[in-house]
Design a protein around this motif. Sequence first.
Motif, short mmCIF file in Angstrom:
data_model
loop_
_atom_site.label_atom_id
_atom_site.label_comp_id
_atom_site.label_asym_id
_atom_site.label_seq_id
_atom_site.Cartn_x
_atom_site.Cartn_y
_atom_site.Cartn_z
N LEU A 238 0.85 -1.19 0.00
CA LEU A 238 0.00 0.00 0.00
C LEU A 238 0.88 1.23 0.00
CD1 LEU A 238 -2.10 -2.14 1.17
CD2 LEU A 238 -3.23 -0.11 2.07
N CYS A 239 0.51 2.22 -0.81
CA CYS A 239 1.35 3.40 -0.88
C CYS A 239 0.52 4.62 -1.26
CB CYS A 239 2.48 3.19 -1.88
SG CYS A 239 3.74 4.46 -1.67
N VAL A 240 0.82 5.74 -0.59
CA VAL A 240 0.10 6.99 -0.92
C VAL A 240 0.80 7.75 -2.05
CG1 VAL A 240 -0.84 7.34 1.40
CG2 VAL A 240 1.39 8.31 0.84
N GLY B 202 3.01 8.35 -5.81
CA GLY B 202 2.73 8.06 -7.21
C GLY B 202 3.99 7.95 -8.06
N CYS B 203 5.05 7.34 -7.52
CA CYS B 203 6.33 7.24 -8.25
C CYS B 203 6.08 6.52 -9.58
CB CYS B 203 7.35 6.50 -7.41
SG CYS B 203 7.39 7.07 -5.71
N LYS B 204 6.47 7.16 -10.67
CA LYS B 204 5.99 6.68 -11.97
C LYS B 204 6.61 5.36 -12.43
CE LYS B 204 4.40 11.10 -13.59
NZ LYS B 204 4.77 12.34 -14.26
N TYR B 205 7.69 4.96 -11.77
CA TYR B 205 8.39 3.74 -12.19
C TYR B 205 8.01 2.54 -11.34
CZ TYR B 205 10.72 5.95 -8.32
OH TYR B 205 10.93 6.58 -7.12
N CYS B 206 7.15 2.74 -10.34
CA CYS B 206 6.97 1.71 -9.30
C CYS B 206 5.61 1.04 -9.38
CB CYS B 206 7.15 2.36 -7.93
SG CYS B 206 6.84 1.20 -6.58
N GLY B 207 5.61 -0.28 -9.26
CA GLY B 207 4.37 -1.04 -9.31
C GLY B 207 3.43 -0.76 -8.13
FE1 SF4 Z 1 5.50 3.97 -2.92
FE2 SF4 Z 1 6.84 2.65 -4.75
FE3 SF4 Z 1 7.18 5.21 -4.52
FE4 SF4 Z 1 8.11 3.60 -2.57
S1 SF4 Z 1 8.84 3.67 -4.68
S2 SF4 Z 1 6.99 5.50 -2.34
S3 SF4 Z 1 6.53 2.03 -2.65
S4 SF4 Z 1 5.27 4.22 -5.11
#
Ligand code: SF4
Length: 510
Positions: free
Chosen positions: A120-122, A124-129
């Motif tokens: 779960l994550c708040v 929006g890192c564009k490279y991350c699932g």
């Molecule tokens: Fe969330 Fe992935 Fe960004 Fe870490 S890298 S903050 S898990 S979206």
Amino acid sequence: MADVSKIRSFATAAQYTENFIIKSQIDKYLPGGKHFIDEDFINRTIAEASSREVDPVKIREIIAKSESTCETLLPEETAALMQVTDKDLFEEMRAAADRIKHKVYDNRIVMFAPLYMSNLCVNGCKYCGFREGNLEQRRRVLTMDELKEEVDVLAGRIGHKRLIAVYGEHPSTSTEYIAETIETCYNRQVASPRTGAKVGIRRVNVNAAPLPVEDLKVLRSVGIGTFQVFQETYNRKLYEEMHPAWSVKGNYDWRVTAFHRCLEAGVDDVGLGVLYGLCDWRFELLATIMHARDLERWFNIGPHTLSFPRLEPASGTRVPEESPWLIDDDTFARILVIARLSVPYTGMIVTARESPQSRNRVINHGMTQLDCSSNIAIKGYSDFAKESYQDKERQQFMLGDNRSIDEWVRYLAQRGIITSFCTAGYRCGRTGGCIMDALKTGREGKFCKINAVLTFREWLDDFASDETKALGEKVIAAELQEIERWLPKFYPTVLKQYEATCRGERDLFF
Ligand code: SF4
Ligand code: SAM
């Protein structure tokens, strides 16, 4: 399992961001608005170095300085090393990187495993699932009972002693949750399959979002190992492109000051890293050096580790395939050598994101730690009979190297390298400033060798296949001979502990 729909409704990313970031804890480390990541300076230093012809004499002087002092190089020295393309000269750099690694960390590779607690994550890192809004992920947060099942596999079936616990950034994985998971890992003990000896996790490192000082003190109180935060990219413009302004992670300065707060809070093993492939690697590497130097300036402590994650395919994003800054294996190998020469005392981690070929190749490029038998799907270890099984819908990205721990230990033994499961340094208080000097002078390497032998013996007896055990024992014999040569007076004490370990005693260390 935690009720995800409830968690989502109790804080929006914006509310979370507003309540979480403490501006005064950023400003303190950017006095007068002066930033330790000075992008103009970094770009200028690289441009100046690339405008000059490579001078082999100068390069050899830099190598010699790194090797003899084990101190962090000056930015212009690192920039000069980046210009070397000549194969023979690069080979001199690689050989020196390997010698330095041996001086500081001896003939060993430390093993660990990643353990993902939540997706779960708040942010929006564009490279991350894991990013918010990616509907291809099935979300869950491990309960403590589920975590125990994961630890039972990691410690009881595979034989790991050292974890990197990984978390999304979300109210459901608050500092209290992180602290509870660390304690749960430490408290769990299981019987090893071969000898029945009690085994468990002895060091929990954490990779999580940056935290305020007060929260870091809580993690310190439950015995956190290294705290890792990857800057992803030090290039502010690209950082802002990849991390939306509405997200907590959108605040570059909160992230880049994460370790200053760690060291202030007494969490004194910190792990830096960038996500290679988001920006020009030269810029990233030099910025990493600037970061390390600023920590040294404030606290007299540099990074305990540097990590070298490379962008890998992930669910619901094309950034890992389409970024203009992706690097090839040759460049990856160069980065490691330059990093080892630039920050000679630091641990260097190469994860299972890499392909087997890439990891095999860089074993002698200064690296010190790797993960194996890794499964990064949430609850992946206990759900899948085979650790190598991957499930894109519940993992952050795809792994490249699925080799098991037994294969890795055997492979290293064939190359004459000892696998270490040692966690003694941190448990004896050899962390932060206390360990910096010991590392630079090569003193810590001697403890490492002894503890590597003791923990390797444990693992061979408790978990190894017959073939791996036979090869491992040859390595132990060679290491014991070397200890006897180095420390003749102390050797009988070492031998006593070694023999006790052979008889089934566990967790003996110096
Ligand atoms: Fe969330 Fe992935 Fe960004 Fe870490 S890298 S903050 S898990 S979206
Ligand atoms: N969520 C926290 C954060 O971002 O700080 C904790 C770390 S995150 C779970 C672990 C790291 O995985 C990130 O810092 C990032 O560098 C890396 N990562 C994210 N997406 C990746 C990808 N597609 N390929 C390789 N590494 C990735």
